[in-house]
Each structure stands twice: as C-alpha cells, then as structure tokens.
Design an enzyme around this catalytic site. Structure first.
Site, mmCIF file in Angstrom:
data_model
loop_
_atom_site.group_PDB
_atom_site.id
_atom_site.type_symbol
_atom_site.label_atom_id
_atom_site.label_comp_id
_atom_site.label_asym_id
_atom_site.label_seq_id
_atom_site.Cartn_x
_atom_site.Cartn_y
_atom_site.Cartn_z
ATOM 1 N N HIS A 179 -0.041 -10.515 -4.173
ATOM 2 C CA HIS A 179 0.117 -10.515 -5.306
ATOM 3 C C HIS A 179 0.908 -11.005 -6.030
ATOM 4 O O HIS A 179 0.728 -12.613 -5.169
ATOM 5 C CB HIS A 179 1.575 -9.601 -4.444
ATOM 6 C CG HIS A 179 2.479 -10.443 -3.373
ATOM 7 N ND1 HIS A 179 1.712 -10.257 -2.641
ATOM 8 C CD2 HIS A 179 3.396 -11.198 -3.419
ATOM 9 C CE1 HIS A 179 2.958 -11.277 -1.763
ATOM 10 N NE2 HIS A 179 4.034 -11.863 -2.264
ATOM 11 N N CYS A 211 0.734 -0.682 -0.209
ATOM 12 C CA CYS A 211 -0.082 0.265 -0.306
ATOM 13 C C CYS A 211 0.541 1.517 0.227
ATOM 14 O O CYS A 211 0.830 2.407 -0.530
ATOM 15 C CB CYS A 211 -0.981 0.261 1.386
ATOM 16 S SG CYS A 211 -2.312 -1.388 1.126
ATOM 17 N N ASP A 247 10.675 -7.181 -8.479
ATOM 18 C CA ASP A 247 10.855 -7.638 -6.499
ATOM 19 C C ASP A 247 12.394 -7.227 -7.180
ATOM 20 O O ASP A 247 12.909 -7.144 -7.495
ATOM 21 C CB ASP A 247 11.021 -9.470 -6.991
ATOM 22 C CG ASP A 247 10.876 -9.563 -5.763
ATOM 23 O OD1 ASP A 247 9.142 -10.554 -5.521
ATOM 24 O OD2 ASP A 247 11.194 -9.854 -5.476
ATOM 25 N N HIS A 297 -6.196 -3.645 -1.135
ATOM 26 C CA HIS A 297 -5.673 -4.013 0.248
ATOM 27 C C HIS A 297 -6.608 -5.540 0.668
ATOM 28 O O HIS A 297 -7.669 -5.126 1.302
ATOM 29 C CB HIS A 297 -4.915 -2.927 1.274
ATOM 30 C CG HIS A 297 -4.824 -4.501 2.665
ATOM 31 N ND1 HIS A 297 -3.674 -4.445 2.755
ATOM 32 C CD2 HIS A 297 -4.649 -4.944 3.082
ATOM 33 C CE1 HIS A 297 -2.787 -4.784 3.852
ATOM 34 N NE2 HIS A 297 -3.923 -5.587 4.114
ATOM 35 N N GLY A 337 5.098 -19.620 2.617
ATOM 36 C CA GLY A 337 6.196 -18.638 2.231
ATOM 37 C C GLY A 337 6.234 -16.878 2.641
ATOM 38 O O GLY A 337 6.132 -16.711 2.477
HETATM 39 P P1 AMP Z 1 5.482 -13.179 -0.701
HETATM 40 O O1 AMP Z 1 6.600 -13.588 0.249
HETATM 41 O O2 AMP Z 1 4.475 -14.261 -1.278
HETATM 42 O O3 AMP Z 1 4.589 -12.759 0.337
HETATM 43 O O4 AMP Z 1 6.454 -11.821 -1.635
HETATM 44 C C1 AMP Z 1 6.321 -11.244 -1.264
HETATM 45 C C2 AMP Z 1 7.286 -10.502 -2.150
HETATM 46 O O5 AMP Z 1 8.037 -9.411 -1.876
HETATM 47 C C3 AMP Z 1 9.088 -11.080 -2.027
HETATM 48 O O6 AMP Z 1 9.072 -12.012 -3.294
HETATM 49 C C4 AMP Z 1 10.121 -9.604 -1.690
HETATM 50 O O7 AMP Z 1 11.752 -10.143 -2.893
HETATM 51 C C5 AMP Z 1 9.106 -8.506 -2.239
HETATM 52 N N1 AMP Z 1 9.857 -7.573 -2.167
HETATM 53 C C6 AMP Z 1 9.462 -7.171 -0.407
HETATM 54 N N2 AMP Z 1 9.214 -5.626 -0.682
HETATM 55 C C7 AMP Z 1 9.086 -5.851 -1.970
HETATM 56 C C8 AMP Z 1 9.734 -4.308 -1.847
HETATM 57 N N3 AMP Z 1 10.377 -2.968 -1.618
HETATM 58 N N4 AMP Z 1 9.851 -4.137 -3.141
HETATM 59 C C9 AMP Z 1 9.624 -4.636 -4.438
HETATM 60 N N5 AMP Z 1 9.597 -6.441 -4.112
HETATM 61 C C10 AMP Z 1 9.628 -6.565 -2.701
#
Ligand code: AMP
Length: 115
Positions: free
Chosen positions: A98, A6, A29, A45, A91
């Site tokens: 997303h 958000c 990512d 959200h 995980g």
């Molecule tokens: P998940 O583990 O499926 O919840 O994926 C969350 C993803 O968000 C992970 O692959 C992180 O590397 C990514 N992530 C977390 N913070 C950021 C950020 N500020 N910008 C881009 N990606 C992010």
C-alpha cells in the site's frame, strides 16, 4: 485470505472508499499520521515490491497517476508525500502493499538517524 486490506476490498470489513477503480482503492488511514492520511491499496494482494509483476507495477502506476486529479477533493492541493513501507526496518505492519498518501499540512522531513 486473512488480509485486512483484502477484507476491506471485498466488503468483509466496512470502510469508506474515497476512490476506487479497477486497479486500486483509497481509504482513510485509521490511525492518521498527518492532517490528511490516506492509503492507496492495489486490489491484487501482494506483500512487497519484490513480488510485483510487470502488470502490478503498471496497475500501481495507473493508480498513482490518478492522485493529482484527486488532490483537490482529498484536501491535498498544496502537495502530499507518498510512502511505501517495506519490511521490518520500515515498520511495515500490513503485508499487502500500500502507498501512504500524507498531506493537508506542511510536512517535516526529519533526519531519521539515531544520534
Ligand atoms: P504500514 O505500517 O506501512 O504497513 O501501514 C499500515 C497502515 O494501515 C497503518 O498506517 C494503519 O494505521 C493502517 N490501517 C490498519 N488497519 C486499518 C483499517 N482497518 N482501516 C484503515 N487503515 C488501517
């Protein structure tokens, strides 16, 4: 709201949106797991598929259907994989739903069972 996605959406945390419309936005990512690794993030959200409304589902589907038209510019023309992590076993680390978009290379499809 203390949600990183958000905050990215409203500009509190700077990030390059590689795509944006009324429903979703796409960012790279920060910790890529493939040569090309993006996140498609609904603007509204909610944490989990179980919380999705009918309109959330329709909005996400509209977003997903944009991906083929973006594939070339995102470096995904040879194909890509979509992943939605849900809950602890998967995980999930950010609790704003997303879709991971992975590609830019041939992707293994490993047997994840512990042997
Ligand atoms: P998940 O583990 O499926 O919840 O994926 C969350 C993803 O968000 C992970 O692959 C992180 O590397 C990514 N992530 C977390 N913070 C950021 C950020 N500020 N910008 C881009 N990606 C992010």
């Amino acid at each position: 709201m203390d949600c990183i996605f958000c905050k990215i959406n409203n500009g509190e945390i700077p990030s390059e949106k590689v795509y944006e419309d009324n429903d979703v936005f796409i960012i790279r990512d920060i910790d890529p797991k493939a040569d090309k690794h993006y996140l498609m993030i609904p603007k509204r959200h909610y944490k989990l598929i179980s919380e999705m409304t009918e309109e959330d589902g329709a909005a996400l589907m509209r977003g997903l259907k944009k991906i083929p038209g973006l594939a070339d510019q995102l470096g995904l023309k040879n194909g890509y994989r979509l992943v939605i992590n849900q809950g602890d076993d998967a995980g999930q680390s950010v609790f704003h739903l997303h879709v991971h978009i992975l590609g830019g290379q041939a992707l293994d499809f490993p047997d994840l069972r512990k042997k």
